[in-house]
Design a protein around this motif. Structure first.
Motif, PDB file in Angstrom:
ATOM      1  N   GLY A 114     -32.315  -2.966 -17.685  1.00 35.38           N
ATOM      2  CA  GLY A 114     -31.030  -2.245 -18.100  1.00 35.38           C
ATOM      3  C   GLY A 114     -32.082  -0.453 -17.566  1.00 35.38           C
ATOM      4  N   ALA A 115     -33.315  -0.488 -17.818  1.00 36.57           N
ATOM      5  CA  ALA A 115     -33.927   1.098 -17.022  1.00 36.57           C
ATOM      6  C   ALA A 115     -34.086   0.986 -15.514  1.00 36.57           C
ATOM      7  CB  ALA A 115     -35.996   0.718 -17.672  1.00 36.57           C
ATOM      8  N   VAL A 116     -34.105  -0.725 -15.385  1.00 36.58           N
ATOM      9  CA  VAL A 116     -33.887  -0.317 -13.674  1.00 36.58           C
ATOM     10  C   VAL A 116     -31.846   0.175 -13.050  1.00 36.58           C
ATOM     11  CG1 VAL A 116     -33.468  -1.865 -11.399  1.00 36.58           C
ATOM     12  CG2 VAL A 116     -35.316  -2.290 -12.909  1.00 36.58           C
ATOM     13  N   LEU A 117     -31.416  -0.277 -13.928  1.00 39.63           N
ATOM     14  CA  LEU A 117     -29.746   0.346 -14.081  1.00 39.63           C
ATOM     15  C   LEU A 117     -30.122   2.136 -14.038  1.00 39.63           C
ATOM     16  CD1 LEU A 117     -27.926  -2.303 -14.615  1.00 39.63           C
ATOM     17  CD2 LEU A 117     -28.266  -1.965 -11.721  1.00 39.63           C
ATOM     18  N   ALA A 118     -30.498   2.151 -15.048  1.00 39.98           N
ATOM     19  CA  ALA A 118     -30.606   3.339 -15.759  1.00 39.98           C
ATOM     20  C   ALA A 118     -31.130   4.653 -14.075  1.00 39.98           C
ATOM     21  CB  ALA A 118     -31.135   3.973 -17.040  1.00 39.98           C
ATOM     22  N   VAL A 119     -32.537   4.463 -13.939  1.00 32.79           N
ATOM     23  CA  VAL A 119     -33.207   5.109 -12.795  1.00 32.79           C
ATOM     24  C   VAL A 119     -32.741   5.032 -11.314  1.00 32.79           C
ATOM     25  CG1 VAL A 119     -35.503   4.710 -11.927  1.00 32.79           C
ATOM     26  CG2 VAL A 119     -35.398   4.121 -13.566  1.00 32.79           C
ATOM     27  N   GLU A 120     -32.127   3.597 -11.095  1.00 29.13           N
ATOM     28  CA  GLU A 120     -30.920   3.562  -9.721  1.00 29.13           C
ATOM     29  C   GLU A 120     -29.907   4.699  -9.941  1.00 29.13           C
ATOM     30  OE1 GLU A 120     -30.017  -0.016  -9.687  1.00 29.13           O
ATOM     31  OE2 GLU A 120     -32.159  -0.934  -8.030  1.00 29.13           O
ATOM     32  N   GLY A 121     -29.461   5.198 -10.668  1.00 32.77           N
ATOM     33  CA  GLY A 121     -28.528   5.481 -11.162  1.00 32.77           C
ATOM     34  C   GLY A 121     -28.500   7.192 -11.174  1.00 32.77           C
ATOM     35  N   TYR A 122     -29.571   7.284 -11.840  1.00 33.70           N
ATOM     36  CA  TYR A 122     -29.981   8.457 -11.767  1.00 33.70           C
ATOM     37  C   TYR A 122     -30.765   8.935  -9.999  1.00 33.70           C
ATOM     38  CZ  TYR A 122     -32.753  12.895 -13.561  1.00 33.70           C
ATOM     39  OH  TYR A 122     -33.776  13.851 -13.519  1.00 33.70           O
ATOM     40  N   GLY A 123     -31.686   8.034  -8.842  1.00 38.66           N
ATOM     41  CA  GLY A 123     -31.562   8.983  -8.448  1.00 38.66           C
ATOM     42  C   GLY A 123     -30.083   8.660  -7.404  1.00 38.66           C
ATOM     43  N   ARG A 124     -28.918   7.967  -7.675  1.00 41.01           N
ATOM     44  CA  ARG A 124     -28.357   8.041  -7.063  1.00 41.01           C
ATOM     45  C   ARG A 124     -27.333   9.425  -7.050  1.00 41.01           C
ATOM     46  NH1 ARG A 124     -27.946   2.715  -7.152  1.00 41.01           N
ATOM     47  NH2 ARG A 124     -26.888   2.704  -9.122  1.00 41.01           N
ATOM     48  N   ARG A 125     -27.616  10.000  -8.777  1.00 41.50           N
ATOM     49  CA  ARG A 125     -26.228  11.040  -8.262  1.00 41.50           C
ATOM     50  C   ARG A 125     -27.393  12.075  -8.208  1.00 41.50           C
ATOM     51  NH1 ARG A 125     -27.391  11.597 -15.262  1.00 41.50           N
ATOM     52  NH2 ARG A 125     -25.901  14.033 -14.424  1.00 41.50           N
ATOM     53  N   LEU A 126     -28.859  12.524  -7.852  1.00 42.59           N
ATOM     54  CA  LEU A 126     -29.833  13.362  -7.944  1.00 42.59           C
ATOM     55  C   LEU A 126     -29.459  13.846  -5.510  1.00 42.59           C
ATOM     56  CD1 LEU A 126     -32.003  15.300  -7.556  1.00 42.59           C
ATOM     57  CD2 LEU A 126     -33.386  13.380  -7.501  1.00 42.59           C
ATOM     58  N   ALA A 127     -29.438  12.398  -5.497  1.00 42.45           N
ATOM     59  CA  ALA A 127     -29.021  12.176  -3.892  1.00 42.45           C
ATOM     60  C   ALA A 127     -27.372  13.382  -3.904  1.00 42.45           C
ATOM     61  CB  ALA A 127     -29.078  10.941  -3.312  1.00 42.45           C
ATOM     62  N   ALA A 128     -26.528  12.800  -4.400  1.00 39.57           N
ATOM     63  CA  ALA A 128     -24.856  12.959  -4.809  1.00 39.57           C
ATOM     64  C   ALA A 128     -25.247  14.862  -4.724  1.00 39.57           C
ATOM     65  CB  ALA A 128     -24.750  12.680  -5.600  1.00 39.57           C
ATOM     66  N   GLY A 129     -25.042  15.289  -6.384  1.00 30.99           N
ATOM     67  CA  GLY A 129     -26.327  16.365  -5.963  1.00 30.99           C
ATOM     68  C   GLY A 129     -26.661  17.340  -5.157  1.00 30.99           C
ATOM     69  N   LEU A 130     -28.092  16.675  -4.427  1.00 32.63           N
ATOM     70  CA  LEU A 130     -29.016  17.300  -3.626  1.00 32.63           C
ATOM     71  C   LEU A 130     -27.754  17.048  -2.058  1.00 32.63           C
ATOM     72  CD1 LEU A 130     -31.951  16.445  -3.680  1.00 32.63           C
ATOM     73  CD2 LEU A 130     -31.166  18.871  -4.309  1.00 32.63           C
ATOM     74  N   ALA A 131     -26.610  16.278  -1.476  1.00 32.41           N
ATOM     75  CA  ALA A 131     -25.875  16.191  -0.619  1.00 32.41           C
ATOM     76  C   ALA A 131     -25.655  17.421   0.193  1.00 32.41           C
ATOM     77  CB  ALA A 131     -25.079  14.924  -0.662  1.00 32.41           C
ATOM     78  N   PRO A 132     -24.750  18.385  -0.443  1.00 29.73           N
ATOM     79  CA  PRO A 132     -24.753  19.479   0.642  1.00 29.73           C
ATOM     80  C   PRO A 132     -25.911  20.268   0.282  1.00 29.73           C
ATOM     81  CG  PRO A 132     -23.174  19.660  -1.856  1.00 29.73           C
ATOM     82  CD  PRO A 132     -24.251  18.309  -2.087  1.00 29.73           C
ATOM     83  N   VAL A 133     -26.959  20.578  -0.658  1.00 28.84           N
ATOM     84  CA  VAL A 133     -27.767  21.267   0.094  1.00 28.84           C
ATOM     85  C   VAL A 133     -28.276  21.015   1.391  1.00 28.84           C
ATOM     86  CG1 VAL A 133     -30.023  22.225  -0.351  1.00 28.84           C
ATOM     87  CG2 VAL A 133     -28.014  22.019  -2.076  1.00 28.84           C
ATOM     88  N   LEU A 134     -28.514  19.416   1.176  1.00 31.54           N
ATOM     89  CA  LEU A 134     -28.947  18.974   2.638  1.00 31.54           C
ATOM     90  C   LEU A 134     -28.384  18.611   3.991  1.00 31.54           C
ATOM     91  CD1 LEU A 134     -30.277  15.585   1.507  1.00 31.54           C
ATOM     92  CD2 LEU A 134     -31.802  17.381   1.575  1.00 31.54           C
ATOM     93  N   LEU A 135     -27.664  19.304   3.491  1.00 31.80           N
ATOM     94  CA  LEU A 135     -25.947  19.151   4.455  1.00 31.80           C
ATOM     95  C   LEU A 135     -26.411  20.744   4.800  1.00 31.80           C
ATOM     96  CD1 LEU A 135     -23.022  17.596   3.801  1.00 31.80           C
ATOM     97  CD2 LEU A 135     -24.607  17.243   5.878  1.00 31.80           C
ATOM     98  N   ALA A 136     -26.151  21.301   3.866  1.00 31.12           N
ATOM     99  CA  ALA A 136     -26.532  23.800   4.723  1.00 31.12           C
ATOM    100  C   ALA A 136     -27.839  23.371   4.880  1.00 31.12           C
ATOM    101  CB  ALA A 136     -26.228  23.297   3.560  1.00 31.12           C
ATOM    102  N   LEU A 137     -29.045  22.685   4.594  1.00 33.27           N
ATOM    103  CA  LEU A 137     -30.643  23.475   5.392  1.00 33.27           C
ATOM    104  C   LEU A 137     -30.981  22.056   6.440  1.00 33.27           C
ATOM    105  CD1 LEU A 137     -32.130  23.551   1.916  1.00 33.27           C
ATOM    106  CD2 LEU A 137     -31.182  25.243   2.917  1.00 33.27           C
TER     107      LEU A 137
END
Length: 559
Positions: free
Chosen positions: A454-477
């Motif tokens: 359960g912890a493994v799934l939670a951390v992986e999900g957190y990482g994917r959410r972080l990447a999805a939120g940062l994607a527009p920032v990374l595309l701009a910069l």
């Protein structure tokens, strides 16, 4: 003794534009000539290896021997340089006394870096080489007032100064790293939602009154980005670092600081000294300072020593790539940077020499000699009690029009329920969506280390959410490197969770971006903000050392 701060203080690393030179020719006075020549001599002393003789200073500066000799005596009298011990001549015959060699005295002055957090305040003292001299950490209540938090900052600094036996006149600059929005002039905290009445507290004015030196406040994520660029995951190749610093690297040893609790203003606390070593270069230098009190202590008296950073600690510098001119007007000099470097430096300094002396014309190094792609284009993501980012672009800190660049905590990240197989972390609310990402619960982080599915799934999900939120920032910069802060992963048993988060974010980002950047974990951990704070403060001192170095000693003498 009260020493007024200069009317104009330059903070070269704050991302602001360089001052514009007046169009009219400057009037040059005798005092200006001497100050500029003193800066030229000091720069050679700091960069030469081995320590230079008087004849070598004459050759390097193109000044006459009597002039160089007088300047060397003045710099020695000010305490900025000293005669180096004679080299061992065992087995060799010498016809007479060896020529004097001069070396820089990094303990002539000191700077202070402070890391302010909701539940702690840490102050670190560093010398003019950026080497850690002392550190002190206080634990405070998260809900204390801004005035009480400011008193904790003063107490932590004073404790570090007492530990190192350094008095106020020898403190030449200070920088405070803090959560929240900071104004463009680095004088005021505009907003800090998680620190009660902190934005109503004039922390810069309080410290300026206490230390009688230039003081700046800067966003903690911005300072962490500067720290990582200087000594952490964002630093360039070994060849590039030698280009920047002019000297080889030497490993640091470090010692952690003891943590004590502060229940109210004025409580006494004990600190710790953090010894380190690194070589000094033409521009500012610094060190990676110790981890927080939660980490094992190292250094003298401990069972082991460790290197901070990937393999070694470097002697950083304010990049000498600026086409700096020394503008001399009626007794004052002003630095101007025309290039892409992070700070104004003396690498291309126009030295005013006595009549008849040849004026050297050093060429500016090419931009790519100052920063490689990863160092010059980087995003640091602060993963602590709050989410933030520091942006390095073109080798400089990007602060934005209002000083709010990198405030990714205001992004609405994808809801975990919207993505299959991405359960919400234990600390993530599932009700009304709010900006940012709630930090992962400690139980989730530790659960990865013991293989909890359960912890493994939670951390992986957190990482994917972080990447999805940062994607527009990374595309701009379009950065070359993303560094994830590891303040939440302080101990060895949390390494697995940190790497899992990194891999999940990197892999998911690769599917969303045109040109995915490299991803790394911070090598500085809890030290990133403090390392950047020391670098920021040193950059201001460097401006003076490269233009009018002897003026700094007026503080010590009370002039």
């Amino acid at each position: 003794m009260t020493v007024a701060e200069p009317e104009r203080v330059l903070w070269p690393l704050n991302g602001a534009g360089a001052p514009v030179a007046p169009s009219a020719p400057a009037v040059v006075g005798v005092a200006d000539l001497r100050a500029t020549n003193a800066a030229a001599v000091l720069a050679v002393v700091r960069s030469a290896d081995p320590h230079p003789r008087l004849s070598e200073l004459v050759k390097a500066t193109s000044l006459s021997r009597p002039t160089v000799e007088a300047i060397a005596e003045e710099l020695a009298d000010c305490g900025l340089i000293e005669v180096a011990p004679a080299l061992s001549a065992r087995g060799q015959r010498s016809p007479g006394r060896p020529a004097r060699r001069f070396r820089f005295r990094p303990h002539a002055g000191f700077v202070v870096g402070v890391d302010v957090r909701p539940r702690s305040v840490t102050a670190r003292l560093a010398d003019l080489d950026g080497e850690p001299v002392a550190a002190h950490r206080l634990t405070v209540h998260a809900d204390i007032s801004g005035r009480a938090r400011a008193q904790a900052v003063v107490s932590a600094i004073r404790a570090a100064m007492t530990e190192a036996d350094v008095d106020t006149p020898h403190i030449w600059a200070a920088t405070i790293g803090t959560p929240g929005l900071v104004d463009r002039s680095n004088t005021r905290v505009r907003q800090a939602d998680n620190l009660r009445t902190w934005s109503d507290t004039d922390i810069v004015g309080i410290l300026r009154e206490e230390l009688h030196c230039p003081v700046a406040v800067e966003n903690d994520a911005n300072l962490a980005a500067l720290g990582e660029q200087w000594h952490g995951g964002g630093k360039g190749s070994a060849e590039q670092r030698l280009t920047e610093s002019g000297s080889a690297e030497r490993p640091l040893t470090e010692q952690g600081s003891a943590e004590q609790h502060l229940t109210g203003p004025g409580s006494a606390e004990s600190g710790s000294v953090e010894p380190g070593s690194a070589e000094r270069a033409l521009a500012e230098s610094g060190s990676v300072e110790s981890r927080s009190a939660e980490l094992p202590l190292t250094g003298p008296g401990s069972a082991e020593q460790r290197l901070t950073g990937p393999g070694s600690a470097e002697s950083g510098s304010v990049e000498p790539g600026s086409a700096e001119r020394v503008l001399v007007e009626s007794g004052s000099t002003e630095s101007r940077s025309d290039g892409p470097s992070l700070a104004e430096s003396g690498s291309a300094e126009r030295r005013l020499t006595e009549p008849g002396a040849a004026e050297p014309s050093p060429a500016d190094p090419p931009p790519d000699a100052l920063t490689d792609g990863k160092t010059g284009e980087m995003l640091f993501v602060l993963l602590g009690e709050r989410l933030g980012a520091g942006v390095i672009t073109g080798g400089r800190l990007l602060r934005g029009h209002h000083g709010a660049a990198g405030e990714i905590g205001f992004i609405h990240f994808p809801d975990p329920s919207a993505t299959p197989n991405d359960p919400a972390p234990a600390s993530t609310p599932t009700s009304t969506p709010t900006p940012g990402l709630q930090p992962l619960a400690d139980s989730v982080i530790s659960g990865v280390g013991v293989g909890d599915p359960g912890a493994v799934l939670a951390v992986e999900g957190y990482g994917r959410r972080l990447a999805a939120g940062l994607a527009p920032v990374l595309l701009a910069l379009d950065p070359a490197l993303v560094v994830l802060g590891t303040g939440r992963f302080r101990t060895p048993d949390t390494t697995a969770a940190a790497e899992l988060l990194l891999n999940a974010a990197r892999d998911h980002a690769a599917r969303l971006l045109v040109d995915p950047p490299s991803w790394r974990l911070s090598s500085l951990g809890d030290d990133a903000v403090l390392t950047g704070a020391v670098r920021f403060a040193l950059s201001s001192v460097e401006v003076v050392l490269h233009t009018r170095p002897t003026s700094l000693m007026a503080r010590v003498r009370g002039v």
